[in-house]
Design an enzyme around this catalytic site. Structure first.
Site, PDB file in Angstrom:
ATOM      1  N   GLU A 261     -15.610 -48.010 -27.197  1.00 47.45           N
ATOM      2  CA  GLU A 261     -15.144 -48.032 -25.800  1.00 47.45           C
ATOM      3  C   GLU A 261     -14.095 -46.947 -25.587  1.00 47.45           C
ATOM      4  O   GLU A 261     -14.165 -46.173 -24.624  1.00 47.45           O
ATOM      5  CB  GLU A 261     -14.522 -49.386 -25.461  1.00 47.45           C
ATOM      6  CG  GLU A 261     -15.484 -50.506 -25.183  1.00 47.45           C
ATOM      7  CD  GLU A 261     -14.747 -51.807 -24.887  1.00 47.45           C
ATOM      8  OE1 GLU A 261     -15.381 -52.863 -25.032  1.00 47.45           O
ATOM      9  OE2 GLU A 261     -13.554 -51.764 -24.528  1.00 47.45           O
ATOM     10  N   GLY A 402      14.106 -42.746  20.616  1.00 45.21           N
ATOM     11  CA  GLY A 402      12.647 -42.776  20.584  1.00 45.21           C
ATOM     12  C   GLY A 402      12.058 -41.408  20.266  1.00 45.21           C
ATOM     13  O   GLY A 402      12.523 -40.378  20.766  1.00 45.21           O
ATOM     14  N   GLY A 403      11.039 -41.390  19.404  1.00 44.59           N
ATOM     15  CA  GLY A 403      10.331 -40.157  19.102  1.00 44.59           C
ATOM     16  C   GLY A 403      10.939 -39.283  18.034  1.00 44.59           C
ATOM     17  O   GLY A 403      10.464 -38.160  17.812  1.00 44.59           O
ATOM     18  N   GLY A 405      11.188 -40.116  14.768  1.00 41.85           N
ATOM     19  CA  GLY A 405      10.558 -40.291  13.458  1.00 41.85           C
ATOM     20  C   GLY A 405      10.926 -41.541  12.695  1.00 41.85           C
ATOM     21  O   GLY A 405      10.693 -41.614  11.491  1.00 41.85           O
TER      22      GLY A 405
END
Length: 548
Positions: A261, A402-403, A405
């Site tokens: 194996e 807001g916006g 990241g």
């Protein structure tokens, strides 16, 4: 361009069946790993353009002349990369000469956007024109190659619903082109290689159960099968697996089957067809590499291989040498060690985490990892303080307008660390969803369903949800992200008290309002300063760290 950790890379002089051309940031952490694993399970060897181009080569290299199929993944930002456009140009040149079957995949875009070009493709070419000049021959050839690709018959994600369905359709087409029938080998994410009497009923049993609970398709051999049938099943399963976990225990090298194996596994690893995770179970890597113990006495692997050599060496010396080579290479890999007295449960969690990371088991909504995020993750790392030896539960707030990241950063944190927890949950748009009828109770229901894997669980009121969260999650180490919190009752309903969650849990809250992050409830705040955003300074300085 970036690719998944499970991707195959360019080997020296290896033969490939398929060439994959793609733009890493668009698909490298989503569709590409899924497609690449599917190809691997079919025994189809794929060369990734990212690896070839890093080596200064491309599909036109003489080394890749044997490849007859190119899969071209045309995504939103493909044309923004001059390397991708150059690669596309070479692919189309070989296609014109009849050397290539080109299979275009329009991933998140329409073929007309590529052919015309329109939207992101038009914007990208406009940017290139400013850099190269409108009369550039290179630009003309890029535009021509895009137009040609856009007219070809291929696949659109919108017509197939999911990445899985899209990948299956592509695989069927590749089978036809390669003249292969449907492969009958078992398809697994993980193959477990182990010596039954040593570990079958202990750590292997626990590891197998933990992998299955995470949805990882795992092969563990059936000792009840007849010898011939069992041997055939084992080696077909190895060929159909993405990862091999090799448990090097005391008597592993006493088994010819185990050695065979390992030989197969290491050969496939050299061809980049399988990833290998070794576990040195009460065993030193030095002994696996057939060296003496530190005290100078012979190790059990050295004794075992000498016995094998006495038994098989005269008739088949090459076989014995191949076993030695496989043991040396396996023992030289970086993996996990479990010494006498160590906690097996802790090791199992680490191995499962490693497997999940290789398989890149992150849902599509959190798969994106934008350029520049690495430094931000490093900045926030001390505030997360994710350590398996630390039992505290803590809350991290990500604060900013807001916006800027916040959500993107929280997703990147999830992608980087999810495998270190018993489970995780990302709850987006809390501000919006909590405003719906019975919205907070429904958010609690989503949280519990995800973390408990119980789709039928219901929450009829916020008070009931609080009780359920505390009763059902207090023994689980979880990573929870509450995105866009704007009212304190949202925080209170979903993470009202640290003792609701098990040891080592981390709760991350993104918000625009500092008042949502009181110092008695939130241990750390990571604040993005909008005054610097977009002014051309290094992105790593856009964020400031504040410790409350």
């Amino acid at each position: 361009m970036s690719s998944s950790s499970s991707s195959q890379s360019v080997g020296s002089g290896g033969r490939y069946d398929v060439y994959l051309s793609f733009y890493g940031p668009d698909v490298g952490n989503s569709f590409l790993p899924y497609l690449n694993r599917s190809l691997c399970k079919e025994g189809v060897r794929a060369c990734l353009n990212v690896d070839a181009l890093r080596k200064g080569e491309g599909v036109s290299s003489p080394r890749f002349k044997s490849i007859k199929i190119a899969i071209l993944i045309l995504s939103k930002n493909f044309a923004s990369s001059d390397l991708c456009l150059g690669d596309l140009m070479d692919i189309m040149d070989r296609s014109k000469q009849g050397e290539f079957a080109v299979l275009p995949v329009f991933y998140g875009v329409d073929d007309t956007e590529v052919r015309s070009p329109r939207k992101s493709f038009a914007r990208a070419l406009c940017a290139h024109r400013k850099a190269l000049g409108k009369d550039s021959e290179k630009l003309r050839r890029w535009r021509e190659a895009l137009s040609q690709a856009g007219t070809m018959s291929g696949w659109c994600l919108s017509n197939h619903g999911t990445d899985a369905e899209l990948a299956r359709s592509i695989i069927e087409r590749i089978r036809d082109l390669l003249g292969r029938a449907s492969v009958e080998v078992a398809r697994y994410d993980v193959f477990l290689s182990f010596r039954g009497p040593d570990t079958r009923d202990t750590i292997i049993s626990h590891l197998y159960e933990a992998l299955c609970q995470k949805g990882v398709e795992t092969f563990k051999d059936n000792e009840k099968l007849e010898a011939g049938q069992r041997r055939s099943e084992l080696f077909e399963a190895i060929k159909g697996s993405c990862i091999a976990v090799v448990m090097f225990s005391e008597n592993y090298a006493n088994s010819k089957w185990c050695l065979d194996e390992l030989k197969t596994i290491m050969e496939r690893k050299e061809m980049n067809l399988i990833a290998v995770i070794p576990i040195f179970y009460r065993m030193s890597p030095r002994e696996v590499r057939l060296y003496n113990k530190e005290n100078g006495s012979k190790g059990c692997y050295q004794i075992a291989i000498e016995e094998m050599e006495a038994k098989y060496g005269e008739k088949n010396p090459k076989m014995v040498e191949s076993w030695k080579k496989a043991l040396w290479k396996g023992g030289d890999l970086i993996g996990f060690s479990l010494r006498q007295g160590d906690d097996e449960g802790s090791l199992v969690k680490k191995v499962v985490g490693k497997v999940l990371k290789i398989l890149n088991r992150v849902p599509l909504e959190v798969a994106e990892n934008p350029v520049g995020m690495t430094s931000r993750l490093e900045d926030v790392k001390p505030f997360l303080h994710i350590d398996p030896h630390t039992e505290d539960v803590s809350v991290l707030g990500i604060l900013g307008l807001g916006g800027v990241g916040k959500t993107t950063l929280s997703k990147a944190i999830l992608k980087e660390h999810f495998h270190k927890f018993d489970d995780w949950c990302f709850l987006p748009n809390i501000r919006e969803e909590s405003g719906a009828l019975n919205g907070l109770a429904l958010l609690q229901q989503k949280l519990l369903r995800k973390l408990l894997a119980q789709e039928n669980l219901t929450v009829s009121s916020v008070d009931e949800g609080k009780v359920l969260i505390k009763e059902r999650l207090r023994s689980k180490a979880v990573l929870v992200i509450l995105d866009d919190v704007d009212k304190y009752d949202q925080f209170d309903a979903l993470a009202g008290d640290l003792n609701w969650f098990g040891k080592r849990s981390r709760i991350i809250i993104t918000t625009r309002d500092r008042h949502m992050l009181p110092s008695d409830r939130v241990q750390h705040v990571y604040e993005q300063c909008p005054k610097n955003h977009g002014k051309g300074i290094p992105e790593t300085k856009v964020f400031e760290l504040v410790r409350l």
